[in-house]
Design a protein around this motif. Structure first.
Motif, PDB file in Angstrom:
ATOM      1  N   MET A   1       0.838  -1.209   0.000  1.00 20.00           N
ATOM      2  CA  MET A   1       0.000   0.000   0.000  1.00 20.00           C
ATOM      3  C   MET A   1       0.865   1.249   0.000  1.00 20.00           C
ATOM      4  O   MET A   1       1.978   1.237   0.517  1.00 20.00           O
ATOM      5  N   LEU A   2       0.292   2.301  -0.552  1.00 16.86           N
ATOM      6  CA  LEU A   2       1.060   3.541  -0.649  1.00 16.86           C
ATOM      7  C   LEU A   2       0.965   4.343   0.648  1.00 16.86           C
ATOM      8  O   LEU A   2       1.208   5.539   0.654  1.00 16.86           O
ATOM      9  N   ARG A   3       0.570   3.695   1.743  1.00 18.48           N
ATOM     10  CA  ARG A   3       0.544   4.392   3.024  1.00 18.48           C
ATOM     11  C   ARG A   3       0.565   3.360   4.159  1.00 18.48           C
ATOM     12  O   ARG A   3       0.129   2.212   3.969  1.00 18.48           O
ATOM     13  N   LEU A  71      -0.061  13.562  -2.969  1.00 18.78           N
ATOM     14  CA  LEU A  71       1.295  13.357  -2.431  1.00 18.78           C
ATOM     15  C   LEU A  71       1.393  12.049  -1.664  1.00 18.78           C
ATOM     16  O   LEU A  71       0.423  11.582  -1.062  1.00 18.78           O
ATOM     17  N   GLN A  72       2.604  11.513  -1.714  1.00 19.21           N
ATOM     18  CA  GLN A  72       2.938  10.441  -0.779  1.00 19.21           C
ATOM     19  C   GLN A  72       4.139  10.948   0.017  1.00 19.21           C
ATOM     20  O   GLN A  72       5.108  11.425  -0.580  1.00 19.21           O
ATOM     21  N   ILE A  73       4.048  10.867   1.323  1.00 19.91           N
ATOM     22  CA  ILE A  73       5.162  11.380   2.123  1.00 19.91           C
ATOM     23  C   ILE A  73       5.600  10.328   3.140  1.00 19.91           C
ATOM     24  O   ILE A  73       4.827   9.480   3.561  1.00 19.91           O
ATOM     25  N   LYS A  74       6.892  10.452   3.459  1.00 19.45           N
ATOM     26  CA  LYS A  74       7.423   9.605   4.535  1.00 19.45           C
ATOM     27  C   LYS A  74       7.916  10.554   5.608  1.00 19.45           C
ATOM     28  O   LYS A  74       8.419  11.643   5.303  1.00 19.45           O
ATOM     29  N   GLY A  75       7.769  10.188   6.862  1.00 20.98           N
ATOM     30  CA  GLY A  75       8.238  11.084   7.913  1.00 20.98           C
ATOM     31  C   GLY A  75       8.027  10.483   9.279  1.00 20.98           C
ATOM     32  O   GLY A  75       7.586   9.338   9.417  1.00 20.98           O
TER      33      GLY A  75
END
Ligand code: ASP
Length: 584
Positions: A1-3, A71-75
């Protein structure tokens, strides 16, 4: 999954976790050294933070992103310095380490916010953008929840959901049909169902004694705010039941929905016979959130020299609490209200019940204080109340007074959207006389059974026959209706005859149903509730359009996909249709 998570679920318990989120850029703010982005999805909003000093490249990238970019974000989840108590994710923010633009977006034609700057038309054209807004999202989630609760309630008591066809047969009874040409059978047409009525009855003959379906129905009628050419019904039918059984089950369902959706416990629904509803409220869908019941005054007003009342078939009034102080101007407005062409009342008689016990009326010339006192007594009026009285032909007068009563209810804020007053209107007449066409119409539909004890009147005085037909009314809105059905060929034939069908017409249109009745049709009855209306009511609105993902406008058009539209000549040929083309 993209999240790893959605945008509505992270909170203080997730501090220092590394997460991946995907969503839409709702808005961004640059505060010198810091940039914040609100990332939105169906579940909520999460704040993203970028630090110019420590992550200048990332921060610069973030500043270039436009509204509604995907958007896809990583953090990493961090506790916020200034918290936002209004949203569930308001204690945290994400310190972003990577951004990926999954898709760009043009600047949307209106703001995707709770209070948008977009007008109705542009929002209909870009409905998919409007659907991103919270109010619509909440409406559709509510719709889903109501649907789920309906299914769960009915499933638990052995109802089964069965689909019935959408391509059926046109019949002239009821509203206008939408029709669909058949290519394989040139010159013939299917019709889209106005309701699955005959099919659900055939399911009863088939032995499926508890049927339901959340089903699209289609009616080609002129549109109003609370009407759509296609709409959804909770359609139900049961075998081996009487009216009381059906009312009990669907009252139970309605109570279940109010408890599950609104956390409201409803008491038992009153039952009002149709004739009483008309006498007391002048309407078959009375709003009983407030009183002001009609009181008939013919006997008290007669023979005092006032010709208007003497000549009237009906003299009827309402007592409006605490309005005796109305000014001339306010009263004139009410007179204008009932004189509008739609209501067509000739005039309005008022009586002020003054605080000192005296009366002031618009007919003081004809009636003494004692006369007026007698009216006030009969109407249960108190000092300070205002009596409003109309007269004339019964049906028109009742209709006008119904509108006036509702108007006064509005003025006095007695029609509170957070209060719910359901009732059953029962014992509808079987037939109604159509003055224009000089014929009987079925008041509910032609499959509704006459009350068994009144069967003999069918030959002699059909207008007097009642049916075990019922409506569920909530706050003056008809939420649903149904009836016990005919399940016997001879009675159904007799009914069609009364409605002016020749034997051939009846056979041609409904022969299949009458044939089925000859193979052991069980006694049966049912009901259908307007799903869109019910959901809108739970949402506190009259506009069903706001509770439908892709509704039509008032001209029956979907302006987003430009429907209805012309079709190609080749399609017309295939369908053996010729069409009068309108000049462009
Ligand atoms: N089919 C009816 C309607 O659509 C409801 C019913 O009688 O069950 O109004």
């Amino acid at each position: 999954m993209l999240r790893t998570h959605n945008c509505g679920e992270l909170n203080i318990n997730n501090i220092n976790q590394e997460v991946i989120l995907s969503g839409w850029l709702q808005k961004s703010r640059d505060l010198g050294g810091l940039t914040f982005i609100d990332l939105r999805d169906r579940y909520g909003i999460t704040q993203l933070a970028f630090n110019m000093e420590t992550q200048s490249q990332l921060c610069t990238q973030a500043r270039k992103l436009g509204r509604e970019y995907v958007l896809q974000i990583k953090g990493v989840v961090k506790e916020r310095e200034s918290k936002n108590i209004k949203i569930p994710t308001g204690d945290i923010e994400i310190l972003v380490s990577e951004i990926e633009v999954l898709n760009k977006s043009k600047t949307p034609p209106f703001t995707i916010e709770n209070n948008t700057d977009g007008g109705e038309e542009i929002r209909m054209k870009y409905r998919y953008l409007d659907l991103r807004r919270n109010p619509l999202k909440e409406n559709l989630m509510l719709r889903n929840k109501v649907g789920f609760e309906v299914r769960s309630y009915l499933h638990n008591i052995d109802f089964i959901e069965i689909e019935t066809p959408y391509l059926i047969k046109s019949t002239p009874e009821g509203a206008r049909d939408f029709v669909v040409p058949s290519r394989m059978n040139p010159g013939t047409f299917y019709a889209l169902p106005q309701s699955p009525q005959t099919f659900k009855q055939l399911l009863m003959v088939g032995g499926y004694d508890r049927y339901y379906q959340l089903v699209k129905c289609f009616r080609d009628e002129d549109l109003r705010a609370d009407r759509q050419p296609e709409f959804t019904q909770i359609d139900c039918e049961m075998s081996f039941v009487e009216q009381d059984d059906i009312l009990a089950i669907f009252e139970g369902m309605t109570k279940h929905l109010f408890a599950a959706i609104k956390n409201i416990t409803l008491s038992d629904f009153p039952r009002l016979p149709y004739d009483e509803a008309m006498r007391l409220y002048g309407s078959d869908k009375p709003d009983i959130r407030f009183g002001m019941q009609f009181v008939e005054l013919n006997d008290l007003t007669k023979n005092k020299g006032f010709n208007v009342f003497d000549a009237a078939e009906l003299v009827v009034g309402i007592s409006v609490p605490s309005c005796a102080s109305y000014s001339r101007k306010q009263l004139d407005k009410l007179v204008k209200f009932v004189q509008r062409p739609q209501l067509g009342a000739k005039g309005l008689v008022y009586v002020k019940c003054n605080e000192d016990g005296s009366f002031k009326s618009s007919v003081d010339k004809f009636y003494t204080q004692d006369d007026l006192q007698a009216w006030a007594n009969k109407m249960g009026a108190q000092a300070g109340d205002l009596l409003l009285i109309l007269s004339g032909e019964t049906a028109h007068t009742r209709n006008a007074l119904n509108e006036l009563r509702l108007e006064m209810g509005d003025r006095l804020n007695l029609r509170d959207n957070s209060v719910f007053a359901p009732l059953w209107v029962v014992d509808f007449p079987l037939l109604e006389w159509d003055e224009d066409n000089n014929r009987w119409h079925a008041m509910h539909h032609p499959f509704t059974a006459p009350k068994p004890e009144e069967m003999s009147l069918l030959e002699t005085d059909p207008g007097k026959v009642h049916a075990n037909a019922y409506d569920l009314v909530i706050n003056g809105v008809e939420i649903g209706g149904g009836s016990i059905r005919i399940h016997n060929r001879e009675v159904q034939e007799q009914m069609f005859k009364l409605l002016g069908f020749t034997e051939t017409e009846a056979k041609e249109q409904f022969g299949f149903l009458m044939d089925a009745f000859e193979y052991g049709a069980p006694p049966h009855g049912g009901i259908a509730l307007g799903f869109d209306r019910l959901v809108a009511m739970f949402g506190g609105s009259d506009s069903i359009r706001d509770y439908i993902a892709f509704p039509k406008n008032n001209s029956g058009q979907d302006v987003m996909i430009s429907s209805p539209s012309e079709i190609a000549d080749t399609q017309l040929d295939e369908l053996s249709l010729t069409v009068k083309k309108t000049e462009k």
